[in-house]
Design an enzyme around this catalytic site. Structure first.
Site, PDB file in Angstrom:
ATOM      1  N   ASN A  10       3.164 -15.000  41.350  1.00 25.84           N
ATOM      2  CA  ASN A  10       4.277 -15.336  40.454  1.00 25.84           C
ATOM      3  C   ASN A  10       3.859 -14.879  39.057  1.00 25.84           C
ATOM      4  O   ASN A  10       3.062 -15.541  38.404  1.00 25.84           O
ATOM      5  CB  ASN A  10       4.525 -16.858  40.497  1.00 25.84           C
ATOM      6  CG  ASN A  10       5.544 -17.313  39.475  1.00 25.84           C
ATOM      7  OD1 ASN A  10       6.228 -16.485  38.845  1.00 25.84           O
ATOM      8  ND2 ASN A  10       5.669 -18.627  39.292  1.00 25.84           N
ATOM      9  N   LYS A  12       5.499 -14.785  36.410  1.00 20.87           N
ATOM     10  CA  LYS A  12       6.172 -15.490  35.303  1.00 20.87           C
ATOM     11  C   LYS A  12       6.644 -14.462  34.264  1.00 20.87           C
ATOM     12  O   LYS A  12       6.981 -13.344  34.647  1.00 20.87           O
ATOM     13  CB  LYS A  12       5.246 -16.556  34.719  1.00 20.87           C
ATOM     14  CG  LYS A  12       4.682 -17.459  35.826  1.00 20.87           C
ATOM     15  CD  LYS A  12       4.062 -18.718  35.353  1.00 20.87           C
ATOM     16  CE  LYS A  12       3.566 -19.511  36.556  1.00 20.87           C
ATOM     17  NZ  LYS A  12       3.002 -20.801  36.199  1.00 20.87           N
ATOM     18  N   HIS A  95      11.110 -23.933  40.912  1.00 26.25           N
ATOM     19  CA  HIS A  95       9.773 -23.928  40.292  1.00 26.25           C
ATOM     20  C   HIS A  95       9.741 -24.989  39.193  1.00 26.25           C
ATOM     21  O   HIS A  95      10.733 -25.197  38.493  1.00 26.25           O
ATOM     22  CB  HIS A  95       9.456 -22.551  39.710  1.00 26.25           C
ATOM     23  CG  HIS A  95       8.037 -22.443  39.251  1.00 26.25           C
ATOM     24  ND1 HIS A  95       7.626 -22.941  38.038  1.00 26.25           N
ATOM     25  CD2 HIS A  95       6.941 -21.942  39.851  1.00 26.25           C
ATOM     26  CE1 HIS A  95       6.319 -22.743  37.926  1.00 26.25           C
ATOM     27  NE2 HIS A  95       5.880 -22.126  39.005  1.00 26.25           N
ATOM     28  N   GLU A  97       8.598 -25.057  36.328  1.00 24.08           N
ATOM     29  CA  GLU A  97       8.963 -24.616  34.967  1.00 24.08           C
ATOM     30  C   GLU A  97      10.477 -24.501  34.816  1.00 24.08           C
ATOM     31  O   GLU A  97      11.018 -24.749  33.741  1.00 24.08           O
ATOM     32  CB  GLU A  97       8.246 -23.289  34.644  1.00 24.08           C
ATOM     33  CG  GLU A  97       6.772 -23.534  34.351  1.00 24.08           C
ATOM     34  CD  GLU A  97       5.839 -22.378  34.707  1.00 24.08           C
ATOM     35  OE1 GLU A  97       6.301 -21.240  34.857  1.00 24.08           O
ATOM     36  OE2 GLU A  97       4.627 -22.652  34.847  1.00 24.08           O
ATOM     37  N   GLU A 167       3.526 -27.497  44.781  1.00 23.92           N
ATOM     38  CA  GLU A 167       2.879 -27.200  43.508  1.00 23.92           C
ATOM     39  C   GLU A 167       2.835 -28.469  42.667  1.00 23.92           C
ATOM     40  O   GLU A 167       3.813 -28.786  41.969  1.00 23.92           O
ATOM     41  CB  GLU A 167       3.665 -26.118  42.757  1.00 23.92           C
ATOM     42  CG  GLU A 167       3.689 -24.791  43.463  1.00 23.92           C
ATOM     43  CD  GLU A 167       3.822 -23.632  42.475  1.00 23.92           C
ATOM     44  OE1 GLU A 167       2.971 -22.751  42.509  1.00 23.92           O
ATOM     45  OE2 GLU A 167       4.749 -23.645  41.661  1.00 23.92           O
ATOM     46  N   GLY A 173      -1.113 -23.992  35.874  1.00 23.93           N
ATOM     47  CA  GLY A 173      -1.537 -23.382  34.622  1.00 23.93           C
ATOM     48  C   GLY A 173      -2.480 -24.257  33.806  1.00 23.93           C
ATOM     49  O   GLY A 173      -2.732 -23.987  32.638  1.00 23.93           O
ATOM     50  N   SER A 212      -3.140 -23.375  39.859  1.00 19.51           N
ATOM     51  CA  SER A 212      -4.494 -22.953  39.478  1.00 19.51           C
ATOM     52  C   SER A 212      -5.347 -22.491  40.655  1.00 19.51           C
ATOM     53  O   SER A 212      -6.543 -22.775  40.706  1.00 19.51           O
ATOM     54  CB  SER A 212      -5.205 -24.068  38.699  1.00 19.51           C
ATOM     55  OG  SER A 212      -4.489 -24.379  37.508  1.00 19.51           O
TER      56      SER A 212
HETATM   57  P1  PGA Z   1      -0.920 -21.052  38.203  1.00 15.69           P
HETATM   58  O1  PGA Z   1       0.664 -21.040  38.491  1.00 15.69           O
HETATM   59  O2  PGA Z   1      -1.574 -20.399  39.395  1.00 15.69           O
HETATM   60  O3  PGA Z   1      -1.085 -20.237  36.956  1.00 15.69           O
HETATM   61  O4  PGA Z   1      -1.314 -22.449  38.050  1.00 15.69           O
HETATM   62  C1  PGA Z   1       1.180 -21.298  39.765  1.00 15.69           C
HETATM   63  C2  PGA Z   1       2.677 -21.306  39.715  1.00 15.69           C
HETATM   64  O5  PGA Z   1       3.245 -21.778  38.721  1.00 15.69           O
HETATM   65  O6  PGA Z   1       3.358 -20.853  40.647  1.00 15.69           O
END
Ligand code: PGA
Length: 250
Positions: A10, A12, A95, A97, A167, A173, A212
Site C-alpha cells: 500500500n 499510500k 483502510h 486512514e 490492521e 505506521g 508495521s
Molecule cells: P505500515 O502501513 O506498514 O506502514 O504500518 C500498513 C497499512 O496502512 O496498510
C-alpha cells in the site's frame, strides 16, 4: 494446508514517475514470487504506469480507494468502471486512514466493496481496533461490527470473493506491531466469525495482517495459521524490503 499467501503493498500518497519505475521494474524482474500472489496498491494517477510496467509479469496492481457512486457530478472522485479500464485486480476499502481522516463509516466500506465486486475487482476489506478500543477490551466487538456492515452490503454469497486485512490501528505506521500471538488471536476470531456464516468461505478467505510489517518481523507473523499474508505500507516503498517480505510469505 495453508492458503495461497498474498502480499499487498500500500503505497499510500507516495511515489513519483521515476521512483515508481525503479520499483515496478524491480518487481517485474524479481524471481521467487511464483508461489504467492503479490500486488501493489498505487495512487490512482500512477495506475497507467503500473499497468504498463507490471502488465507482462506476475505482480498485480490495485487502488487504495474508490467512489461509492457510478458516474456524474462527484468532483475529484474515481469510479469502479474507470478502474476496470486499467485492469485493476484489488481495491482497499475501509483502510483506517480513510476511516479516521475522511470519516468513512463501516457502511461506506461495505458499499465500496459491493461496487468493486460489481466489476470483478477484489475488495481488500480492512478492519482493526484503535489503541483505546483494545485497552477497553472492545477489539472483537469493533471488528465484528466492521465485518457485519460489509457482509450486509455484499451479501453472504460473496463472502468467498473478498480478502480481509486485520490492521490494528495502533500498529499502522507507528513501528509497533501486533505480536504473532496477538495477530493470530484476532485472525482466528475473524475466521470463526466468517465460519458461522459460511464454512467453505471461512476456509478459503485470505486474512492479511497489516501494521508495521518489516523484513525482521514478517516471518513470525506469516507463520501463524490464520495469517495468509500481509498488507505492507512503509516497507513496500523499498524494493529490497518488499521483496524480502514477499519471499518470507512463501
Ligand atoms: P505500515 O502501513 O506498514 O506502514 O504500518 C500498513 C497499512 O496502512 O496498510
Amino acid at each position: 494446508m495453508k492458503r495461497k499467501q498474498l502480499v499487498v503493498g500500500n503505497w499510500k500518497m507516495n511515489g513519483s514517475l521515476s521512483d515508481n519505475e525503479a520499483l515496478l521494474d524491480g518487481l517485474t524482474r524479481a524471481d521467487g514470487l511464483s508461489t504467492l500472489d503479490v500486488a501493489v496498491c498505487v495512487p490512482y494517477i500512477y495506475l497507467a504506469q503500473a499497468q504498463e510496467r507490471l502488465g507482462s509479469g506476475s505482480v498485480s496492481w490495485g487502488v487504495q480507494n474508490v467512489s461509492e457512486y457510478d458516474a456524474g457530478a462527484y468532483t475529484g472522485e474515481i469510479s469502479v468502471t474507470m478502474l476496470a479500464d486499467f485492469q485493476v485486480s484489488y481495491g482497499l476499502v475501509g483502510h483506517s486512514e480513510r476511516r479516521s481522516l475522511y470519516a468513512e463509516s463501516n457502511e461506506l466500506a461495505g458499499i465500496k466493496a459491493r461496487k468493486l465486486l460489481g466489476v470483478d475487482i477484489t475488495p481488500i476489506v480492512c478492519v482493526g481496533e484503535t489503541f483505546e478500543q483494545r485497552e477497553a477490551e472492545q477489539t472483537f466487538e469493533i471488528i465484528s461490527a466492521q465485518l457485519e456492515a460489509v457482509i450486509e452490503q455484499i451479501g453472504l454469497e460473496n463472502l468467498g470473493r473478498i480478502v480481509l486485512a486485520y490492521e490494528p490501528v495502533w500498529a499502522i505506521g507507528t513501528g509497533l506491531t501486533a505480536s504473532p500471538a496477538q495477530a493470530q488471536e484476532v485472525h482466528g476470531y475473524i475466521r470463526e466469525q466468517v465460519a458461522l456464516l459460511d464454512k467453505v468461505a471461512a476456509g478459503a478467505v485470505r486474512i492479511l495482517y497489516g501494521g508495521s510489517v518489516k523484513p525482521d518481523n514478517a516471518e513470525k507473523l506469516f507463520r501463524q495459521v490464520d495469517v495468509d499474508g500481509g498488507l505492507i505500507g512503509g516497507a513496500s516503498l523499498n524494493l529490497i524490503d518488499f521483496l524480502t517480505i514477499c519471499r518470507l510469505a512463501t
